[in-house]
Design a protein around this motif. Structure first.
Motif, short mmCIF file in Angstrom:
data_model
loop_
_atom_site.label_atom_id
_atom_site.label_comp_id
_atom_site.label_asym_id
_atom_site.label_seq_id
_atom_site.Cartn_x
_atom_site.Cartn_y
_atom_site.Cartn_z
N LEU A 34 9.49 5.15 -4.46
CA LEU A 34 8.88 6.00 -5.48
C LEU A 34 8.64 5.27 -6.79
N SER A 35 9.28 4.13 -6.99
CA SER A 35 9.04 3.36 -8.21
C SER A 35 7.67 2.67 -8.18
N ASP A 36 7.04 2.64 -7.00
CA ASP A 36 5.68 2.10 -6.87
C ASP A 36 4.70 3.20 -7.28
N PRO A 37 3.96 3.00 -8.39
CA PRO A 37 3.06 4.06 -8.89
C PRO A 37 2.02 4.51 -7.86
N GLY A 38 1.53 3.60 -7.04
CA GLY A 38 0.55 3.97 -6.02
C GLY A 38 1.14 4.86 -4.95
N PHE A 39 2.35 4.52 -4.51
CA PHE A 39 3.02 5.34 -3.50
C PHE A 39 3.37 6.71 -4.06
#
Length: 56
Positions: A34-39
């Motif tokens: 969830l720390s991946d903005p795209g994901f």
């Protein structure tokens, strides 16, 4: 039917969500994804509560 999280999926994001929902990904691992903005944007676009892995 459970999914094999070690096999590269056709849609990796959907596979990650399925693995989290089935308990194959820990809460810590889920938070890392969830720390991946795209994901996170994809999760929110699916109308999934990112904190619970379920639909809103």
């Amino acid at each position: 039917m459970s999914r094999d999280c070690s096999t590269p999926p056709r849609d990796e994001r959907a596979n990650l969500l399925a693995c989290y929902r089935s308990g194959q990904i820990s809460e810590r691992q889920w938070q890392e994804h969830l720390s991946d903005p795209g994901f996170r944007a994809w999760i929110e676009a699916q109308r999934v509560d990112p904190d619970r892995g379920v639909g809103r």
